[in-house]
Design a protein around this motif. Structure first.
Motif, PDB file in Angstrom:
ATOM      1  N   GLY A  38      24.900  65.421  15.149  1.00 30.12           N
ATOM      2  CA  GLY A  38      23.810  64.494  14.855  1.00 30.12           C
ATOM      3  C   GLY A  38      23.612  64.293  13.372  1.00 30.12           C
ATOM      4  N   GLN A  39      23.714  65.362  12.595  1.00 33.65           N
ATOM      5  CA  GLN A  39      23.581  65.260  11.140  1.00 33.65           C
ATOM      6  C   GLN A  39      24.713  64.439  10.540  1.00 33.65           C
ATOM      7  OE1 GLN A  39      23.477  69.415  10.049  1.00 33.65           O
ATOM      8  NE2 GLN A  39      21.252  69.560  10.308  1.00 33.65           N
ATOM      9  N   ALA A  40      25.913  64.616  11.069  1.00 33.98           N
ATOM     10  CA  ALA A  40      27.061  63.840  10.576  1.00 33.98           C
ATOM     11  C   ALA A  40      26.871  62.357  10.863  1.00 33.98           C
ATOM     12  CB  ALA A  40      28.348  64.354  11.218  1.00 33.98           C
ATOM     13  N   ALA A  41      26.349  62.027  12.054  1.00 33.75           N
ATOM     14  CA  ALA A  41      26.107  60.623  12.404  1.00 33.75           C
ATOM     15  C   ALA A  41      25.068  59.997  11.483  1.00 33.75           C
ATOM     16  CB  ALA A  41      25.653  60.524  13.859  1.00 33.75           C
ATOM     17  N   THR A  42      24.009  60.754  11.196  1.00 30.83           N
ATOM     18  CA  THR A  42      22.976  60.256  10.275  1.00 30.83           C
ATOM     19  C   THR A  42      23.544  60.062   8.881  1.00 30.83           C
ATOM     20  OG1 THR A  42      21.265  61.426  11.516  1.00 30.83           O
ATOM     21  CG2 THR A  42      20.718  60.741   9.279  1.00 30.83           C
ATOM     22  N   ARG A  43      24.322  61.028   8.422  1.00 31.09           N
ATOM     23  CA  ARG A  43      24.933  60.930   7.093  1.00 31.09           C
ATOM     24  C   ARG A  43      25.885  59.746   7.019  1.00 31.09           C
ATOM     25  NH1 ARG A  43      26.133  65.743   6.908  1.00 31.09           N
ATOM     26  NH2 ARG A  43      28.278  65.681   7.685  1.00 31.09           N
ATOM     27  N   ALA A  44      26.629  59.506   8.077  1.00 26.32           N
ATOM     28  CA  ALA A  44      27.566  58.379   8.101  1.00 26.32           C
ATOM     29  C   ALA A  44      26.830  57.053   7.959  1.00 26.32           C
ATOM     30  CB  ALA A  44      28.366  58.399   9.405  1.00 26.32           C
ATOM     31  N   VAL A  45      25.709  56.902   8.669  1.00 26.32           N
ATOM     32  CA  VAL A  45      24.938  55.655   8.604  1.00 26.32           C
ATOM     33  C   VAL A  45      24.368  55.451   7.211  1.00 26.32           C
ATOM     34  CG1 VAL A  45      22.903  54.445   9.470  1.00 26.32           C
ATOM     35  CG2 VAL A  45      24.393  55.670  11.063  1.00 26.32           C
ATOM     36  N   VAL A  46      23.829  56.507   6.616  1.00 23.72           N
ATOM     37  CA  VAL A  46      23.224  56.393   5.283  1.00 23.72           C
ATOM     38  C   VAL A  46      24.266  56.036   4.231  1.00 23.72           C
ATOM     39  CG1 VAL A  46      22.058  57.672   3.444  1.00 23.72           C
ATOM     40  CG2 VAL A  46      21.322  57.963   5.818  1.00 23.72           C
ATOM     41  N   VAL A  47      25.381  56.764   4.224  1.00 23.92           N
ATOM     42  CA  VAL A  47      26.428  56.520   3.222  1.00 23.92           C
ATOM     43  C   VAL A  47      27.027  55.128   3.401  1.00 23.92           C
ATOM     44  CG1 VAL A  47      28.694  57.258   2.392  1.00 23.92           C
ATOM     45  CG2 VAL A  47      26.967  58.974   2.964  1.00 23.92           C
ATOM     46  N   THR A  48      27.291  54.753   4.637  1.00 29.03           N
ATOM     47  CA  THR A  48      27.860  53.432   4.906  1.00 29.03           C
ATOM     48  C   THR A  48      26.921  52.328   4.450  1.00 29.03           C
ATOM     49  OG1 THR A  48      29.032  54.300   6.846  1.00 29.03           O
ATOM     50  CG2 THR A  48      28.820  51.918   6.674  1.00 29.03           C
ATOM     51  N   SER A  49      25.629  52.483   4.717  1.00 31.47           N
ATOM     52  CA  SER A  49      24.648  51.461   4.328  1.00 31.47           C
ATOM     53  C   SER A  49      24.594  51.295   2.818  1.00 31.47           C
ATOM     54  CB  SER A  49      23.261  51.830   4.873  1.00 31.47           C
ATOM     55  OG  SER A  49      23.263  51.894   6.281  1.00 31.47           O
ATOM     56  N   VAL A  50      24.612  52.403   2.103  1.00 33.51           N
ATOM     57  CA  VAL A  50      24.585  52.336   0.634  1.00 33.51           C
ATOM     58  C   VAL A  50      25.840  51.647   0.105  1.00 33.51           C
ATOM     59  CG1 VAL A  50      24.641  53.713  -1.480  1.00 33.51           C
ATOM     60  CG2 VAL A  50      23.090  54.351   0.377  1.00 33.51           C
ATOM     61  N   LEU A  51      27.006  52.002   0.658  1.00 34.80           N
ATOM     62  CA  LEU A  51      28.255  51.402   0.185  1.00 34.80           C
ATOM     63  C   LEU A  51      28.347  49.915   0.554  1.00 34.80           C
ATOM     64  CD1 LEU A  51      30.843  54.250   0.840  1.00 34.80           C
ATOM     65  CD2 LEU A  51      29.926  53.463  -1.348  1.00 34.80           C
ATOM     66  N   ILE A  52      27.796  49.537   1.700  1.00 35.56           N
ATOM     67  CA  ILE A  52      27.781  48.117   2.065  1.00 35.56           C
ATOM     68  C   ILE A  52      26.978  47.327   1.046  1.00 35.56           C
ATOM     69  CG2 ILE A  52      26.805  46.468   3.716  1.00 35.56           C
ATOM     70  CD1 ILE A  52      27.723  48.300   5.951  1.00 35.56           C
ATOM     71  N   LEU A  53      25.824  47.849   0.637  1.00 36.28           N
ATOM     72  CA  LEU A  53      25.001  47.162  -0.362  1.00 36.28           C
ATOM     73  C   LEU A  53      25.716  47.097  -1.714  1.00 36.28           C
ATOM     74  CD1 LEU A  53      21.529  48.719   0.523  1.00 36.28           C
ATOM     75  CD2 LEU A  53      22.312  46.389   1.007  1.00 36.28           C
ATOM     76  N   LEU A  54      26.395  48.195  -2.078  1.00 38.60           N
ATOM     77  CA  LEU A  54      27.135  48.214  -3.345  1.00 38.60           C
ATOM     78  C   LEU A  54      28.270  47.201  -3.322  1.00 38.60           C
ATOM     79  CD1 LEU A  54      27.879  49.430  -6.103  1.00 38.60           C
ATOM     80  CD2 LEU A  54      29.167  51.198  -4.870  1.00 38.60           C
ATOM     81  N   PHE A  55      29.057  47.215  -2.257  1.00 41.08           N
ATOM     82  CA  PHE A  55      30.196  46.288  -2.164  1.00 41.08           C
ATOM     83  C   PHE A  55      29.736  44.852  -1.960  1.00 41.08           C
ATOM     84  CE2 PHE A  55      32.693  50.068  -1.871  1.00 41.08           C
ATOM     85  CZ  PHE A  55      33.970  49.698  -2.268  1.00 41.08           C
ATOM     86  N   ASP A  56      28.541  44.671  -1.420  1.00 40.49           N
ATOM     87  CA  ASP A  56      27.996  43.328  -1.293  1.00 40.49           C
ATOM     88  C   ASP A  56      27.819  42.702  -2.666  1.00 40.49           C
ATOM     89  OD1 ASP A  56      26.930  41.068  -0.102  1.00 40.49           O
ATOM     90  OD2 ASP A  56      24.901  41.860  -0.054  1.00 40.49           O
ATOM     91  N   VAL A  57      27.302  43.471  -3.595  1.00 42.05           N
ATOM     92  CA  VAL A  57      27.140  42.981  -4.966  1.00 42.05           C
ATOM     93  C   VAL A  57      28.492  42.690  -5.602  1.00 42.05           C
ATOM     94  CG1 VAL A  57      26.282  43.555  -7.272  1.00 42.05           C
ATOM     95  CG2 VAL A  57      24.954  44.219  -5.261  1.00 42.05           C
ATOM     96  N   ILE A  58      29.433  43.642  -5.436  1.00 42.98           N
ATOM     97  CA  ILE A  58      30.749  43.486  -6.071  1.00 42.98           C
ATOM     98  C   ILE A  58      31.504  42.292  -5.507  1.00 42.98           C
ATOM     99  CG2 ILE A  58      33.012  44.579  -6.353  1.00 42.98           C
ATOM    100  CD1 ILE A  58      31.554  47.287  -6.312  1.00 42.98           C
ATOM    101  N   LEU A  59      31.542  42.178  -4.166  1.00 51.36           N
ATOM    102  CA  LEU A  59      32.288  41.091  -3.529  1.00 51.36           C
ATOM    103  C   LEU A  59      31.654  39.729  -3.793  1.00 51.36           C
ATOM    104  CD1 LEU A  59      33.166  42.787  -0.118  1.00 51.36           C
ATOM    105  CD2 LEU A  59      34.717  42.298  -2.011  1.00 51.36           C
ATOM    106  N   THR A  60      30.323  39.692  -3.842  1.00 51.67           N
ATOM    107  CA  THR A  60      29.657  38.424  -4.160  1.00 51.67           C
ATOM    108  C   THR A  60      30.046  37.954  -5.558  1.00 51.67           C
ATOM    109  OG1 THR A  60      27.769  38.944  -2.734  1.00 51.67           O
ATOM    110  CG2 THR A  60      27.422  37.296  -4.445  1.00 51.67           C
ATOM    111  N   ASN A  61      30.103  38.898  -6.487  1.00 52.38           N
ATOM    112  CA  ASN A  61      30.493  38.545  -7.861  1.00 52.38           C
ATOM    113  C   ASN A  61      31.944  38.098  -7.929  1.00 52.38           C
ATOM    114  OD1 ASN A  61      29.989  38.411 -10.734  1.00 52.38           O
ATOM    115  ND2 ASN A  61      31.251  40.231 -10.946  1.00 52.38           N
ATOM    116  N   LEU A  62      32.818  38.720  -7.125  1.00 53.44           N
ATOM    117  CA  LEU A  62      34.241  38.384  -7.171  1.00 53.44           C
ATOM    118  C   LEU A  62      34.564  37.093  -6.424  1.00 53.44           C
ATOM    119  CD1 LEU A  62      35.877  41.894  -6.575  1.00 53.44           C
ATOM    120  CD2 LEU A  62      35.789  40.610  -8.722  1.00 53.44           C
TER     121      LEU A  62
END
Length: 247
Positions: free
Chosen positions: A221-245
């Motif tokens: 359960g902790q791994a699933a929660t960690r996966a969602v949190v990390v993925t969400s943060v990286l999606i937001l980060l890559f959203d900025v990068i890909l939008t700029n590119l």
């Protein structure tokens, strides 16, 4: 924290080198691919359509209310709703929602296989467990998430158009004029490319967190929660990068 992050990145890269290889048996790969496509993508169509319809409706209502009596053409409401759905909501926000639904599913499934020693059994039989379990999930996500994005855009616009039947501004004619105004087909391509990148992040990061679980059900359960949190943060980060590119 920095050391542990670097260590995690190294283990992630190491896992991906095992995952992205030619399958030992293509027949098994295609069987798993079809199963994962149904479990991860087809089962998500309902929630994607439902959320998109209501978000499209809310977008039109919010813009209409906030415009008030402003001296602006009402066609701008349809134009703005289309751009919001195409450029951001259906590609980025919808993928954040999928990270919660699909990402936790992937992490929990693989984590359960790890603690019940199913992965160890595959390794003992000489099977590349990472390739066998994870690769079909990645391919299914990358191939079919763009379909969910296009479906989200379409159903979002349907929800937006339905609202125009019950409000004074915009009228259906003005709304549809706005939808067609200055349409750029590249925006669809942009949304699809972003969604493919986000789908890869969702599948690989969730699989990584599940694959290296140690302990019992609590750790899964902790791994699933960690996966969602990390993925969400990286999606937001890559959203900025890909939008700029891309734009």
């Amino acid at each position: 924290m920095i050391v542990s992050s670097i260590e995690a990145l190294g283990r992630y890269i190491q896992l991906m080198t095992r995952v992205i290889r030619k399958p030992d048996k293509w027949s098994m790969f295609w069987r798993q691919f079809m199963h994962e496509s149904r479990a991860l993508i087809v089962d998500s169509i309902g929630i994607v359509c439902l959320i998109s319809v209501f978000i499209g409706a809310v977008i039109v209502l919010q813009i209409s209310i906030n415009m008030g009596d402003a001296i602006l053409p009402r066609t701008i409401i349809g134009f703005t709703a289309r751009e919001i759905l195409m450029l951001e909501f259906s590609s980025a926000v919808m993928c954040l929602i999928l990270a919660g639904k699909i990402g936790s599913n992937i992490s929990s499934e693989i984590g359960t296989m790890r603690i019940t020693e199913q992965i160890d059994a595959l390794e003992i039989m000489g099977v590349n467990s990472a390739n066998y379990i994870i690769l079909p999930k990645i391919v299914a996500m990358v191939c079919f998430t763009p379909i969910l994005v296009v479906l989200s855009i379409a159903t979002g616009l349907v929800g937006a158009s339905i609202v125009t039947l019950f409000v004074q501004n915009p009228t259906p004619d003005a709304f549809f004029d706005g939808l067609q105004y200055n349409f750029d087909a590249y925006h669809i391509t942009y949304s699809i490319l972003k969604s493919m990148a986000f789908a890869f992040l969702i599948a690989t990061i969730s699989a990584f967190n599940g694959y290296y679980v140690k302990g019992g059900a609590l750790q899964v359960g902790q791994a699933a929660t960690r996966a969602v949190v990390v993925t969400s943060v990286l999606i937001l980060l890559f959203d900025v990068i890909l939008t700029n590119l891309l734009l």
